[in-house]
Design an enzyme around this catalytic site. Structure first.
Site, PDB file in Angstrom:
ATOM      1  N   ARG A 104       0.858  -1.194   0.000  1.00 35.14           N
ATOM      2  CA  ARG A 104       0.000   0.000   0.000  1.00 35.14           C
ATOM      3  C   ARG A 104       0.885   1.232   0.000  1.00 35.14           C
ATOM      4  O   ARG A 104       1.721   1.389   0.881  1.00 35.14           O
ATOM      5  CB  ARG A 104      -0.835   0.034   1.287  1.00 35.14           C
ATOM      6  CG  ARG A 104      -2.044  -0.770   1.250  1.00 35.14           C
ATOM      7  CD  ARG A 104      -3.063  -0.374   2.275  1.00 35.14           C
ATOM      8  NE  ARG A 104      -2.585   0.064   3.577  1.00 35.14           N
ATOM      9  CZ  ARG A 104      -3.374   0.415   4.560  1.00 35.14           C
ATOM     10  NH1 ARG A 104      -4.681   0.398   4.395  1.00 35.14           N
ATOM     11  NH2 ARG A 104      -2.904   0.788   5.711  1.00 35.14           N
ATOM     12  N   THR A 108      -1.243   7.429  -0.607  1.00 28.73           N
ATOM     13  CA  THR A 108      -2.532   7.299  -1.317  1.00 28.73           C
ATOM     14  C   THR A 108      -3.342   6.102  -0.826  1.00 28.73           C
ATOM     15  O   THR A 108      -4.527   6.007  -1.115  1.00 28.73           O
ATOM     16  CB  THR A 108      -2.292   7.095  -2.827  1.00 28.73           C
ATOM     17  OG1 THR A 108      -1.600   5.841  -2.988  1.00 28.73           O
ATOM     18  CG2 THR A 108      -1.450   8.212  -3.411  1.00 28.73           C
ATOM     19  N   ASP A 200       0.451  -3.333  12.276  1.00 29.11           N
ATOM     20  CA  ASP A 200       0.921  -3.694  10.937  1.00 29.11           C
ATOM     21  C   ASP A 200       1.302  -5.170  10.918  1.00 29.11           C
ATOM     22  O   ASP A 200       2.299  -5.579  11.529  1.00 29.11           O
ATOM     23  CB  ASP A 200       2.132  -2.819  10.565  1.00 29.11           C
ATOM     24  CG  ASP A 200       2.523  -3.019   9.104  1.00 29.11           C
ATOM     25  OD1 ASP A 200       2.770  -4.183   8.696  1.00 29.11           O
ATOM     26  OD2 ASP A 200       2.561  -2.027   8.368  1.00 29.11           O
ATOM     27  N   ASP A 203       4.886  -6.107   9.508  1.00 29.45           N
ATOM     28  CA  ASP A 203       5.965  -5.756  10.442  1.00 29.45           C
ATOM     29  C   ASP A 203       5.984  -6.699  11.639  1.00 29.45           C
ATOM     30  O   ASP A 203       7.062  -7.081  12.117  1.00 29.45           O
ATOM     31  CB  ASP A 203       5.786  -4.311  10.933  1.00 29.45           C
ATOM     32  CG  ASP A 203       6.239  -3.297   9.892  1.00 29.45           C
ATOM     33  OD1 ASP A 203       7.017  -3.678   8.994  1.00 29.45           O
ATOM     34  OD2 ASP A 203       5.809  -2.137   9.983  1.00 29.45           O
TER      35      ASP A 203
HETATM   36  C1  PRP Z   1      -1.067  -4.767   4.446  1.00 28.55           C
HETATM   37  C2  PRP Z   1      -1.859  -6.056   4.545  1.00 28.55           C
HETATM   38  C3  PRP Z   1      -2.676  -6.030   3.286  1.00 28.55           C
HETATM   39  C4  PRP Z   1      -2.950  -4.566   3.110  1.00 28.55           C
HETATM   40  C5  PRP Z   1      -4.361  -4.295   3.544  1.00 28.55           C
HETATM   41  O1  PRP Z   1       0.010  -4.920   3.595  1.00 28.55           O
HETATM   42  O2  PRP Z   1      -1.063  -7.190   4.669  1.00 28.55           O
HETATM   43  O3  PRP Z   1      -2.011  -6.553   2.155  1.00 28.55           O
HETATM   44  O4  PRP Z   1      -2.033  -3.864   3.942  1.00 28.55           O
HETATM   45  O5  PRP Z   1      -4.695  -2.997   3.308  1.00 28.55           O
HETATM   46  P1  PRP Z   1      -5.792  -2.562   2.239  1.00 28.55           P
HETATM   47  O6  PRP Z   1      -6.977  -3.453   2.473  1.00 28.55           O
HETATM   48  O7  PRP Z   1      -6.072  -1.135   2.604  1.00 28.55           O
HETATM   49  O8  PRP Z   1      -5.218  -2.703   0.870  1.00 28.55           O
HETATM   50  P2  PRP Z   1       1.078  -3.745   3.359  1.00 28.55           P
HETATM   51  O9  PRP Z   1       0.657  -2.885   2.224  1.00 28.55           O
HETATM   52  O10 PRP Z   1       1.342  -3.053   4.666  1.00 28.55           O
HETATM   53  O11 PRP Z   1       2.342  -4.518   2.842  1.00 28.55           O
HETATM   54  P3  PRP Z   1       3.234  -5.635   3.567  1.00 28.55           P
HETATM   55  O12 PRP Z   1       2.404  -6.881   3.675  1.00 28.55           O
HETATM   56  O13 PRP Z   1       4.363  -5.785   2.624  1.00 28.55           O
HETATM   57  O14 PRP Z   1       3.642  -5.115   4.916  1.00 28.55           O
HETATM   58  N1  URA Z   2      -2.442  -3.363   7.033  1.00 25.92           N
HETATM   59  C1  URA Z   2      -2.068  -3.809   8.248  1.00 25.92           C
HETATM   60  O1  URA Z   2      -1.087  -4.554   8.370  1.00 25.92           O
HETATM   61  N2  URA Z   2      -2.786  -3.431   9.312  1.00 25.92           N
HETATM   62  C2  URA Z   2      -3.860  -2.621   9.213  1.00 25.92           C
HETATM   63  O2  URA Z   2      -4.489  -2.321  10.247  1.00 25.92           O
HETATM   64  C3  URA Z   2      -4.230  -2.158   7.948  1.00 25.92           C
HETATM   65  C4  URA Z   2      -3.504  -2.551   6.860  1.00 25.92           C
END
Ligand code: PRP
Ligand code: URA
Length: 209
Positions: A104, A108, A200, A203
């Protein structure tokens, strides 16, 4: 309109309570994500098609049932979805695994694609997309778009925690995709994080913060 299935099994809810806790460390968090995925997989697959087979036991023929429907593919959304793969595959060892890399954009909140690799026969399989978090729904909607463009016909979405905004977005874009969650939380905050959520997920699984 797609259905939302909320798994209220006591084992799933107990593990989720530890997962949400800010004091839970990386090792335990990662293990819990895998265990919850395994339990959710067990619940979500209860209606898979079976066929009758006769098996010779050392004593007598036994009427048994084996899986008979389409084969499955598990598709994690990177990174956090990776944490759910082992639990799913331990329940369905014949499943193949595809990967969709999305992150994400922090400003944005739009998903940005950086990787896409599916099993060659993915169009002949039913697909379960896995990601611990369904927040705005942008990542899940995009992942499902890519799979449909590739010719996948039947898709299910499995998230540990979902926000109502994410559920609504998936239902609007993909009314044919059922959603399986362990919890439907209250809402998103201004940064697109789920409240109360668990922070997160990526993380916390990989120890990157
Ligand atoms: C997080 C999560 C989803 C997304 C959800 O990933 O694991 O993929 O956010 O958010 P959304 O429904 O608003 O799209 P992130 O983008 O943080 O990436 P990561 O898994 O690499 O940490
Ligand atoms: N992605 C995450 O990992 N946690 C949230 O709460 C939203 C998006």
């Amino acid at each position: 309109m797609s259905k939302v299935h909320i798994f209220d099994h006591p084992l799933i809810q107990h593990k989720l309570s530890i997962l949400r806790d800010k004091n839970t460390g990386v090792k335990e968090f990662r293990e819990l994500v895998g265990e919850i995925a395994m339990l959710m997989c067990y619940e979500a697959t209860r209606n898979l098609a079976v066929e009758e087979v006769i098996v010779e036991t050392p004593v007598a023929p036994a009427r048994c049932y084996r899986l008979s429907g389409k084969k499955l593919a598990i598709v994690p959304i990177l990174r956090a979805g990776l944490g759910m793969v082992d639990g799913m595959v331990s329940m369905i060892p014949s499943a193949k695994v595809g990967h969709i890399g999305l992150y994400r954009d922090p400003k944005t909140l739009q998903p940005v694609k950086y990787y896409y690799k599916m099993p060659q026969d993915v169009t002949e399989r039913d697909v379960i997309v896995v990601d611990p978090m369904l927040a705005t729904g942008g990542s899940a909607v995009a992942a499902i778009d890519f799979l449909k463009q590739d010719g996948v016909k039947r898709i299910m979405l499995m998230n540990i925690i979902a926000a109502p905004e994410g559920v609504a977005a998936v239902q609007a874009a993909h009314p044919d995709v059922d959603i399986y969650v362990a919890a439907l939380d209250e809402k998103l905050n201004d940064h697109g994080y789920i409240i109360p959520g668990l922070g997160d997920a990526g993380d916390r699984i990989f120890g990157t913060k």
